[in-house]
Design a protein around this motif. Structure first.
Motif, mmCIF file in Angstrom:
data_model
loop_
_atom_site.group_PDB
_atom_site.id
_atom_site.type_symbol
_atom_site.label_atom_id
_atom_site.label_comp_id
_atom_site.label_asym_id
_atom_site.label_seq_id
_atom_site.Cartn_x
_atom_site.Cartn_y
_atom_site.Cartn_z
ATOM 1 N N GLU A 497 -93.510 -25.103 -17.298
ATOM 2 C CA GLU A 497 -92.464 -24.510 -18.137
ATOM 3 C C GLU A 497 -91.315 -23.918 -17.312
ATOM 4 O OE1 GLU A 497 -95.468 -23.172 -21.783
ATOM 5 O OE2 GLU A 497 -94.540 -21.646 -20.513
ATOM 6 N N THR A 498 -91.416 -24.005 -15.995
ATOM 7 C CA THR A 498 -90.442 -23.375 -15.104
ATOM 8 C C THR A 498 -89.575 -24.424 -14.436
ATOM 9 O OG1 THR A 498 -91.944 -21.527 -14.660
ATOM 10 C CG2 THR A 498 -90.153 -21.886 -13.085
ATOM 11 N N GLU A 499 -88.259 -24.196 -14.441
ATOM 12 C CA GLU A 499 -87.317 -25.081 -13.750
ATOM 13 C C GLU A 499 -86.747 -24.351 -12.538
ATOM 14 O OE1 GLU A 499 -83.116 -27.557 -14.408
ATOM 15 O OE2 GLU A 499 -83.905 -26.265 -16.011
ATOM 16 N N THR A 500 -86.972 -24.915 -11.367
ATOM 17 C CA THR A 500 -86.385 -24.360 -10.150
ATOM 18 C C THR A 500 -85.182 -25.208 -9.749
ATOM 19 O OG1 THR A 500 -87.904 -25.642 -8.764
ATOM 20 C CG2 THR A 500 -88.574 -23.408 -9.363
ATOM 21 N N PHE A 501 -84.487 -24.786 -8.715
ATOM 22 C CA PHE A 501 -83.272 -25.497 -8.302
ATOM 23 C C PHE A 501 -83.004 -25.227 -6.833
ATOM 24 C CE2 PHE A 501 -82.187 -21.355 -10.013
ATOM 25 C CZ PHE A 501 -81.319 -20.826 -9.061
ATOM 26 N N ARG A 502 -82.161 -26.056 -6.234
ATOM 27 C CA ARG A 502 -81.715 -25.856 -4.858
ATOM 28 C C ARG A 502 -80.348 -25.171 -4.868
ATOM 29 N NH1 ARG A 502 -84.896 -29.188 -1.282
ATOM 30 N NH2 ARG A 502 -83.693 -28.216 0.404
ATOM 31 N N LEU A 503 -79.941 -24.669 -3.736
ATOM 32 C CA LEU A 503 -78.688 -23.926 -3.638
ATOM 33 C C LEU A 503 -77.504 -24.730 -4.162
ATOM 34 C CD1 LEU A 503 -77.141 -21.423 -2.638
ATOM 35 C CD2 LEU A 503 -77.016 -22.512 -0.381
ATOM 36 N N THR A 504 -77.470 -26.020 -3.861
ATOM 37 C CA THR A 504 -76.339 -26.848 -4.293
ATOM 38 C C THR A 504 -76.328 -27.086 -5.801
ATOM 39 O OG1 THR A 504 -77.637 -28.826 -3.762
ATOM 40 C CG2 THR A 504 -76.097 -28.020 -2.071
ATOM 41 N N ASP A 505 -77.461 -26.816 -6.470
ATOM 42 C CA ASP A 505 -77.545 -27.038 -7.921
ATOM 43 C C ASP A 505 -77.469 -25.727 -8.709
ATOM 44 O OD1 ASP A 505 -77.956 -29.791 -7.501
ATOM 45 O OD2 ASP A 505 -80.076 -29.446 -7.118
ATOM 46 N N GLY A 555 -89.305 -14.272 -4.907
ATOM 47 C CA GLY A 555 -88.470 -15.173 -5.687
ATOM 48 C C GLY A 555 -87.217 -14.487 -6.202
ATOM 49 N N LYS A 556 -87.375 -13.258 -6.683
ATOM 50 C CA LYS A 556 -86.210 -12.491 -7.142
ATOM 51 C C LYS A 556 -85.216 -12.297 -5.996
ATOM 52 C CE LYS A 556 -87.193 -8.694 -9.318
ATOM 53 N NZ LYS A 556 -87.936 -7.442 -9.588
ATOM 54 N N LYS A 557 -85.737 -11.940 -4.817
ATOM 55 C CA LYS A 557 -84.869 -11.679 -3.673
ATOM 56 C C LYS A 557 -84.134 -12.941 -3.255
ATOM 57 C CE LYS A 557 -83.328 -8.545 -0.932
ATOM 58 N NZ LYS A 557 -82.609 -7.388 -1.474
ATOM 59 N N ALA A 558 -84.798 -14.089 -3.309
ATOM 60 C CA ALA A 558 -84.146 -15.343 -2.931
ATOM 61 C C ALA A 558 -82.973 -15.637 -3.861
ATOM 62 C CB ALA A 558 -85.150 -16.492 -2.960
ATOM 63 N N ILE A 559 -83.134 -15.369 -5.135
ATOM 64 C CA ILE A 559 -82.032 -15.588 -6.087
ATOM 65 C C ILE A 559 -80.902 -14.602 -5.830
ATOM 66 C CG2 ILE A 559 -81.408 -15.490 -8.536
ATOM 67 C CD1 ILE A 559 -84.231 -16.515 -9.163
ATOM 68 N N GLU A 560 -81.250 -13.356 -5.540
ATOM 69 C CA GLU A 560 -80.215 -12.363 -5.215
ATOM 70 C C GLU A 560 -79.467 -12.756 -3.941
ATOM 71 O OE1 GLU A 560 -82.524 -8.831 -5.006
ATOM 72 O OE2 GLU A 560 -82.875 -8.727 -7.176
ATOM 73 N N LEU A 561 -80.163 -13.375 -2.981
ATOM 74 C CA LEU A 561 -79.503 -13.855 -1.769
ATOM 75 C C LEU A 561 -78.511 -14.965 -2.077
ATOM 76 C CD1 LEU A 561 -82.461 -13.932 0.790
ATOM 77 C CD2 LEU A 561 -80.383 -12.563 0.982
ATOM 78 N N MET A 562 -78.880 -15.842 -3.007
ATOM 79 C CA MET A 562 -77.936 -16.871 -3.425
ATOM 80 C C MET A 562 -76.669 -16.238 -3.989
ATOM 81 S SD MET A 562 -80.251 -19.819 -5.236
ATOM 82 C CE MET A 562 -81.311 -20.913 -4.293
ATOM 83 N N ASP A 563 -76.852 -15.194 -4.778
ATOM 84 C CA ASP A 563 -75.698 -14.484 -5.332
ATOM 85 C C ASP A 563 -74.838 -13.892 -4.209
ATOM 86 O OD1 ASP A 563 -76.792 -15.082 -7.808
ATOM 87 O OD2 ASP A 563 -77.690 -13.091 -8.069
ATOM 88 N N LEU A 564 -75.482 -13.273 -3.234
ATOM 89 C CA LEU A 564 -74.756 -12.667 -2.124
ATOM 90 C C LEU A 564 -74.006 -13.715 -1.307
ATOM 91 C CD1 LEU A 564 -77.091 -9.915 -0.602
ATOM 92 C CD2 LEU A 564 -74.775 -9.614 -1.488
ATOM 93 N N TYR A 565 -74.673 -14.825 -1.038
ATOM 94 C CA TYR A 565 -74.024 -15.894 -0.272
ATOM 95 C C TYR A 565 -72.763 -16.373 -0.985
ATOM 96 C CZ TYR A 565 -73.079 -20.481 1.659
ATOM 97 O OH TYR A 565 -72.448 -21.577 2.213
ATOM 98 N N ARG A 566 -72.870 -16.544 -2.271
ATOM 99 C CA ARG A 566 -71.724 -17.029 -3.047
ATOM 100 C C ARG A 566 -70.609 -15.983 -3.126
ATOM 101 N NH1 ARG A 566 -72.595 -21.210 -6.687
ATOM 102 N NH2 ARG A 566 -71.511 -20.090 -8.362
ATOM 103 N N SER A 567 -70.964 -14.712 -2.938
ATOM 104 C CA SER A 567 -69.948 -13.655 -2.993
ATOM 105 C C SER A 567 -69.042 -13.662 -1.766
ATOM 106 C CB SER A 567 -70.621 -12.282 -3.122
ATOM 107 O OG SER A 567 -71.192 -11.877 -1.876
ATOM 108 N N GLY A 568 -69.523 -14.235 -0.648
ATOM 109 C CA GLY A 568 -68.721 -14.315 0.564
ATOM 110 C C GLY A 568 -68.839 -13.125 1.488
ATOM 111 N N ASP A 569 -69.670 -12.140 1.179
ATOM 112 C CA ASP A 569 -69.855 -10.959 2.035
ATOM 113 C C ASP A 569 -70.865 -11.314 3.129
ATOM 114 O OD1 ASP A 569 -70.508 -8.517 3.209
ATOM 115 O OD2 ASP A 569 -70.216 -7.418 1.336
#
Length: 861
Positions: A497-505, A555-569
């Motif tokens: 029931e879970t959908e995961t994704f890669r950074l590019t997706d 898992g939560k931290k990995a998603i938050e890291l994706m957010d941070l990476y996209r923020s440019g900081d």
């Protein structure tokens, strides 16, 4: 201080360590495994039972529409049973009902009755376990031909009263149930390797068997010394025999056949002395209440495998022991050829010898096409035609003795629903060494073996979750749905029931949905601890729950890291990234008690890899040097491939399926480049392991289509090293050549060294050169730990360097720049893990001083 200058090879890959130890087991079950690495989806769907859940699912059940009857005032026996069995004998079984002189009428009748099934057919009421149960405005009537049928009818009534719709057991629905089991043998074999169940767990399980109408418990733990060699000839010590007598009594109470199994084949001598030894041991067990016996000849070699001798023994025991006693059940045998994978198919094969000469009363075990496999008509047709009787299926699920770091809590499927007792006489599940946690799968095994034609894996699993943990079902479901796959071997669907994704997706919708699931994962263990009332179960689950909570936070931290990476900081991202890495202790703890192996942990692993590579490329303008596993095995597309790229030769990637013609394993480089060395360590060790290509070639390719040999026609090589004139390559592989070997394939290390040399100068550092080079290997996920000072030359034209570090709490580092006369030209101190320095004029050497884990030092022109 005089500087020591060392010229070292710039090896993009990790050095191989010493070989792992050889396998300890005398009988290598792994050499006989050949499960197909297919992950079939779980069939079925959840059903609304409208408040009436009964397990196993009855053959025929109908609500009559008369409403409900009130039994809050207790029940009254309206008519005594025949003299051969008094109603009062059942009061222990009906302890969930209160007695009252003016209570609701109830009858229990022993009589020959037809049992009407859902398809309109009639089965004889003399069938073992058949019963009818009617609840009307006039009373409750339970009819059965035998004691077993009465007991099963009582269990059905008990479950009806436990349904929430019954209002605390006060109001029963008016209904009619006609029911009987399809398979004569239904239950459990405690036949796994590893720690046997405790006495308390065994007693708990026996009550569970009775409640859900399983009638067979085969006691045969591989690590019970008095069950197997060398002590099978010896009597049990008094305290252990006392426990067995208690198990026998508990089984009788629950109408379960306690089958004591013996495993003499490792050292049995085919002479009169050992026959008498075996007969004496069976007699001792009989005197202590055992009336059913099994003889195991599985997982042995040598003289014990002789099928003619096995048949002689079984036939003689049947004649001189079973039939003489009169109250002993027919024998059960586990043959040496218990799987189609290695069973000899011809007329002279052991199974065919059984069919021709073995007493027809003896039941014969069968595990299917391979050791752990689906229950299918095709495999049963194959074995039945040889043994000349319906096989007794030994189903190796949910056993985890080959993946003991996993705990299987997923749905039970892979069971053909068209089978009848003409195809197999029954099925027993070989569960995990965690007996309480095995109840979830056994709930569904009971459901299937009673009434296979309507078996619904998803619905049965959903009902089982409610039974196991009614006060924390949702949390338990979250844990269970992510604790189902074996990773290798007999694969099971997980996290469907879970959908995961890669950074590019990355999309916001995918991000939010997955984050919510990781939040549920992180919270589930505490909710289970608070809501689970089964102390034995929570004790078994607790190590996995501990790691499951950590997985949710990761898992939560990995998603938050994706957010941070996209923020440019950049600074905030890198600071958080290094803190979010799993330490060696974290990895070891997770490996010991894994869950979420199919989607959740791979999401974290891929996210950290993707983020590291993307960040490096962003800073350097170059692709990170990340090797990717490729090959003919599906599992090479998963994070399992990382086990041959982690620099640790005590870990290994394994194919999980039998090797065959055309198979290959290898790596893809990030882009075509000049390669001058390849080093591969095959197998689980370099001494005597069987999981390797014994005939192979090492090849390279630029386009993945045209391949050229590096080393051709290698035979029996664990340690494969190629060095030579550099070749241009993007892909490198080890390909299997002609061989009779059908074992799995394994690789401990796959190292690729591009052509090129780096010059490093370092001082006052205990780090080895290859360790230091990890700071310059274009792999931001690798690192070395600097404890003093490390320095490196600055080539002409370099304008700046970016440092990617991890610092201890409150720590800092100094960066000093020197000219060719070793004169200090610039100096700075940083307490940040990410910073950039500009190269001062005339600087030829830079030194990094202080304690730090150094991930990458990126030069910029």
């Amino acid at each position: 201080m005089k500087q020591k200058k060392l010229l070292v090879t710039f090896a993009l890959g990790l050095c191989a360590l010493t070989a792992a130890h050889a396998q300890d087991n005398e009988f290598d079950l792994g050499s006989q495994r050949s499960e197909v690495q297919l992950v079939n989806p779980v069939p079925g769907k959840k059903i609304d039972h409208q408040g009436l859940v009964i397990n196993p699912t009855p053959r025929y059940v109908k609500l009559t529409g008369e409403g409900t009857v009130d039994i809050s005032g207790g029940i009254k026996l309206e008519q005594p049973m025949p003299a051969r069995k008094l109603f009062w004998d059942y009061w222990r079984d009906i302890d969930f009902l209160s007695r009252a002189d003016k209570g609701f009428p109830m009858k229990i009748q022993l009589a020959k009755i037809p049992v009407i099934m859902d398809k309109g057919d009639q089965n004889s009421g003399t069938a073992d376990g058949g019963y009818t149960l009617r609840i009307t405005k006039k009373g409750i009537t339970l009819q059965a031909f035998d004691d077993l049928g009465v007991f099963y009818g009582i269990q059905t009534l008990r479950q009806i009263m436990e349904n929430p719709s019954v209002e605390g057991g006060k109001k029963l629905p008016c209904l009619e149930i006609n029911d009987a089991p399809v398979f004569p043998y239904r239950g459990v074999v405690e036949g796994f390797y590893g720690t046997p169940w405790s006495h308390a767990v065994r007693l708990s399980l026996i009550d569970f068997y009775g409640k859900y109408k399983m009638n067979t418990y085969i006691y045969g733990p591989k690590d019970d010394p008095y069950h197997s060699s060398p002590n099978w000839r010896l009597p049990y010590p008094e305290n252990e025999m006392k426990d067995i007598k208690e198990l026998v009594a508990a089984c009788k109470k629950n109408r379960v056949d306690f089958v004591w199994a013996i495993h003499p084949g490792k050292d049995i001598k085919w002479n009169e002395e050992d026959y008498q030894n075996l007969l004496h041991k069976l007699e001792l067990m009989y005197q202590n209440g055992v009336q059913s016996f099994a003889i195991f000849f599985d997982d042995i070699s040598g003289e014990g495998t002789n099928p003619n001798r096995q048949v002689e023994l079984l036939n003689r025991l049947t004649k001189e022991f079973v039939k003489t006693k009169r109250d002993v059940a027919p024998l059960i045998i586990c043959p040496t050829d218990y799987s189609k994978l290695w069973a000899k198919a011809g007329e002279d094969g052991p199974l065919s010898i059984y069919g021709k000469t073995l007493d027809p009363s003896v039941r014969v075990f069968w595990t299917g096409d391979v050791v752990c496999s689906d229950v299918t008509k095709s495999t049963l047709d194959w074995v039945d035609s040889r043994i000349k009787r319906p096989a007794f299926f030994w189903w190796n699920y949910a056993v985890t003795d080959y993946v003991r770091n996993l705990i299987l809590q997923g749905p039970v499927y892979g069971l053909e629903t068209s089978l009848t007792n003409n195809d197999m006489c029954g099925l027993v599940s070989n569960p995990m060494e965690h007996g309480e946690a095995s109840k979830l799968s056994l709930y569904s095994v009971a459901d299937y073996t009673w009434n296979p034609s309507v078996y619904n894996p998803i619905d049965s699993w959903e009902r089982g979750l409610e039974v196991m943990m009614p006060r924390a079902k949702d949390a338990y479901r979250t844990f269970a749905i992510h604790s189902a796959d074996t990773e290798t071997g007999y694969r099971r669907d997980e996290s469907w029931e879970t959908e995961t994704f890669r950074l590019t997706d990355y999309t916001l919708a995918k991000r939010d949905n997955l984050y919510k699931e990781f939040e549920r994962v992180a919270k589930a263990p505490a909710e289970i601890e608070a809501g689970c009332t089964d102390e034995l179960l929570i004790k078994e689950l607790r190590p996995w729950l501990t790691e499951f909570a950590k997985l949710g936070e990761r898992g939560k931290k990995a998603i938050e890291l994706m957010d941070l990476y996209r923020s440019g900081d950049n600074l905030k991202f890198w600071s958080s990234y290094v803190k979010s890495r799993m330490s060696l202790e974290d990895k070891n703890a997770y490996e010991a008690h894994k869950s979420g192996t199919m989607k959740l942990q791979p999401f974290y692993d891929f996210a950290m890899e993707d983020l590291g590579d993307a960040f490096y490329e962003k800073l350097s303008g170059e692709k990170a040097f990340t090797l990717r596993g490729i090959g003919s095995y599906k599992s090479l597309k998963t994070t399992q491939a990382g086990l041959m790229l982690d620099g640790d030769s005590t870990t290994h990637y394994t194919s999980g399926v039998a090797q065959k013609a055309g198979d290959w394993m290898g790596v893809a480089l990030p882009e075509p480049m000049s390669v001058r060395e390849v080093h591969v360590l095959q197998g689980r060790n370099s001494k005597d392991d069987c999981d390797f290509y014994d005939h192979a070639t090492l090849e390279y390719s630029v386009d993945g289509k045209t391949w050229q040999p590096m080393l051709a026609d290698m035979k029996n090589r664990y340690d494969i090293l190629w060095q030579g004139e550099p070749v241009q390559a993007r892909y490198i592989r080890l390909r299997r050549l002609d061989s009779e070997r059908t074992n799995w394939a394994a690789i401990r290390s796959f190292v690729v060294t591009p052509a090129g040399v780096a010059s490093l100068e370092f001082a006052n550092s205990k780090a080895e050169a290859n360790d230091v080079l990890r700071a310059f290997d274009h792999q931001p996920v690798t690192s070395f730990k600097n404890t003093g000072e490390v320095s490196f030359e600055v080539p002409s034209g370099m304008t700046s360097y970016i440092f990617l570090l991890s610092l201890p709490e409150g720590g800092s580092v100094r960066v000093c720049q020197y000219d060719k006369r070793n004169k200090l030209k610039a100096e700075m101190t940083s307490s940040e893990p990410f910073f950039t320095i500009d190269v001062a004029k005339k600087v030829t050497r830079i030194a990094l001083i202080g304690k730090a884990e150094v991930f990458e030092i990126i030069p910029k022109k």
